[in-house]
Design an enzyme around this catalytic site. Structure first.
Site, short mmCIF file in Angstrom:
data_model
loop_
_atom_site.label_atom_id
_atom_site.label_comp_id
_atom_site.label_asym_id
_atom_site.label_seq_id
_atom_site.Cartn_x
_atom_site.Cartn_y
_atom_site.Cartn_z
N LYS A 39 145.42 34.36 -33.88
CA LYS A 39 145.62 32.86 -33.20
C LYS A 39 144.99 32.54 -32.11
O LYS A 39 144.55 33.42 -31.42
CB LYS A 39 147.07 32.89 -33.05
CG LYS A 39 147.79 31.53 -32.55
CD LYS A 39 149.43 31.60 -32.36
CE LYS A 39 149.73 30.26 -32.00
NZ LYS A 39 151.22 30.20 -31.74
N SER A 94 154.14 27.01 -34.30
CA SER A 94 152.96 26.56 -34.04
C SER A 94 151.63 27.50 -34.64
O SER A 94 150.71 27.11 -34.52
CB SER A 94 152.72 26.74 -32.75
OG SER A 94 152.89 27.89 -32.20
N SER A 106 157.50 30.33 -33.75
CA SER A 106 156.30 30.08 -34.23
C SER A 106 155.55 31.09 -35.00
O SER A 106 154.40 30.91 -35.73
CB SER A 106 155.18 29.75 -32.80
OG SER A 106 155.55 28.25 -32.52
N1 GLN Z 1 158.76 24.95 -32.20
C1 GLN Z 1 159.10 25.50 -30.89
C2 GLN Z 1 158.62 24.51 -29.92
O1 GLN Z 1 157.97 23.88 -30.14
C3 GLN Z 1 158.48 26.96 -30.97
C4 GLN Z 1 156.99 26.99 -30.67
C5 GLN Z 1 156.54 28.61 -30.47
O2 GLN Z 1 157.29 29.36 -30.91
N2 GLN Z 1 155.33 28.72 -29.69
O3 GLN Z 1 158.64 24.84 -28.68
#
Ligand code: GLN
Length: 478
Positions: free
Chosen positions: A81, A156, A180
């Site tokens: 990532k 994400s 994410s």
């Molecule tokens: N969807 C969640 C957010 O927008 C989690 C994001 C993540 O785990 N990096 O914060």
């Protein structure tokens, strides 16, 4: 063996074949690089593809032949990532702010991948600064879900999940602050592990919300996730929240027996707002454990009502503090034609960050401001303590807790961009896990009526990755 056959194999299978000499790392890496060049135009799962992948593989092959590298994933390629620092390789966090950032050091996890003889294929697309659930907020354009091209891949870590689902990487690393790793794995039909907080070093992970962030594996099977987790976990003096931890015994995972184990089903995870197909698929999976001798019981977890506000207050508060370092001075985006220092700060942050990141910085500053600190931030910390207590009580009775990963399957592209609140509500099943710091794995368990994958979430006690991965491997064994 043909390139196509190579691309279908799990990381564990590739590792075994490389070890016996049936395949070389060079051959496997070339198959992946060719596939990425031919196919990734459709998915946009990578931001950067490493042009030295073949050279890395050649060097690793020599070390495997000489007996210097003997690990189970030696020679296997991996996608990383783009919020995880890679020395000499662009690490953008999918933001204009870091669009020119080439780290002078490797994250601890990347060092561990290299020590284990893994080949870094490239850096994967994501929501900007890991804020989002759709991989649509990337400065480099959205990633497309390989299971349905009008659908988002989740986020994400959407690029990390999509690259594995599209056979453009056998395995990948993601990061999970509120879901994410698990949610994109669920949307793309692959397996993802959010490890216990502290077991994987965060050194070199671009910080979003430091008390919640954790790096973890996304792969084609629970066995692959166990193998990679075992490589990346362990204490690190460079991360103050890191803990001493030995990892999992992969044989215990692959040979796991569920009979006699106790499964808790929180009623709220199957309540209002959860898609009927999602509920049905997850319950079918639970029934399959019951048929193998597991004991299933439902229980109440009313605290779930506070999951979303608690998470978004804590995450935004920490994010606004972490992101204050991007000022156009030290590194990252610097605008042209600034008049003075204040102008430099304002222009670099206004032009360098996208809308969602700005929204979170404003929310974070608001909840931490002197008039509202008690009303919001302190309340969220109190709720955090209650959420932890609810899980402690559940784990006094159950070995694992099972529910869906997300209330729905993958959303249609563009659907949630105009409605951030709707997007935030989609995190209802995953965020509690980060708040408590416990591990959870996302396992594909069939499809909805439109053929999109459904994910089951298996949640465990602190440091009990072996049990949740064991349940996942047992399910995948059939
Ligand atoms: N969807 C969640 C957010 O927008 C989690 C994001 C993540 O785990 N990096 O914060």
């Amino acid at each position: 063996m043909t390139g196509e056959e190579i691309l279908k194999m799990t990381a564990a299978e590739l590792g075994r074949k490389i070890k016996t000499g049936e395949l070389s790392s060079e051959q496997v890496t070339a198959a992946y690089i060719d596939a990425i060049k031919a196919e990734d135009g459709k998915y946009n799962s990578y931001i950067t593809v490493c042009d030295d992948a073949a050279a890395q593989a050649k060097e690793i092959d020599e070390k495997i032949r000489s007996g210097e590298l003997t690990g189970p994933l030696a020679g296997v390629p991996i996608a990383v990532k783009d919020n995880i620092c890679t020395k000499g390789i662009l690490t953008t966090c999918a933001s204009r702010m870091l669009s020119n950032f080439v780290p002078p050091y490797d994250a601890t996890v990347v060092k561990k991948l290299k020590d284990a003889g893994m080949v870094i294929l490239g850096k994967t697309n994501m929501d900007e600064f890991a804020m989002g659930s759709t991989t649509e907020t990337s400065y480099f354009g959205p990633t497309v879900n390989p299971c349905g091209t009008n659908k988002v891949p989740g986020g994400s870590s959407g690029g990390s999940a999509a690259s594995v689902a599209a056979d453009l990487a056998p395995i990948s690393l993601g990061s999970d602050t509120g879901g994410s790793i698990r949610q994109p794995a669920s949307f793309c039909g692959v397996t993802g592990l959010k490890p216990t907080y502290g077991t994987v070093s965060r050194y070199g992970l671009v910080a979003f919300a430091s008390s919640l962030d954790q790096i973890g594996p996304i792969g084609k099977s629970a066995e692959d996730c166990a193998l990679l987790y075992d490589i990346i976990c362990g204490e690190d003096t460079k991360d103050q929240s890191s803990v001493s931890y030995d990892g999992v015994n992969v044989e215990n995972v692959t040979g796991f027996d569920v009979s006699g184990k106790k499964i808790g089903i929180p009623e709220e995870y199957f309540g209002e707002g959860i898609d009927e197909d999602v509920k049905a698929r997850v319950m079918e999976a639970v029934k399959s454990f019951e048929a193998k001798g597991a004991v299933v019981e439902t229980f109440k977890m009313p605290i779930m009502e506070y999951a979303i506000p608690t998470y978004y207050i804590i995450a935004c508060a920490e994010a606004c503090s972490n992101l204050s370092r991007y000022d156009g001075v030290k590194y990252g985006y610097r605008p042209e034609g600034v008049d003075n220092l204040m102008d430099l700060y304002i222009k670099s942050r206004s032009e360098g960050f996208g809308m969602e990141v700005k929204r979170r910085i404003m929310l974070g500053n608001f909840v931490l401001s002197s008039g509202y600190y008690d009303a919001y931030y302190n309340k969220a910390l109190q709720a955090k303590a209650l959420i932890k207590k609810a899980f402690d009580e559940a784990f006094e009775k159950y070995d694992v807790v099972i529910g869906p990963v997300a209330p729905t399957t993958a959303l249609t592209a563009g659907e949630s961009l105009s409605d951030p609140l709707k997007m935030y509500l989609g995190d209802i099943c995953t965020v509690l896990i980060n708040i408590v710091g416990i591990p959870a794995v996302s396992v594909p368990c069939g499809n909805d009526k439109n053929g999109m994958p459904v994910g089951m979430q298996i949640i465990g006690k602190h440091y009990d990755e072996e049990t949740i991965l064991g349940f996942a491997a047992n399910y995948q064994r059939g």
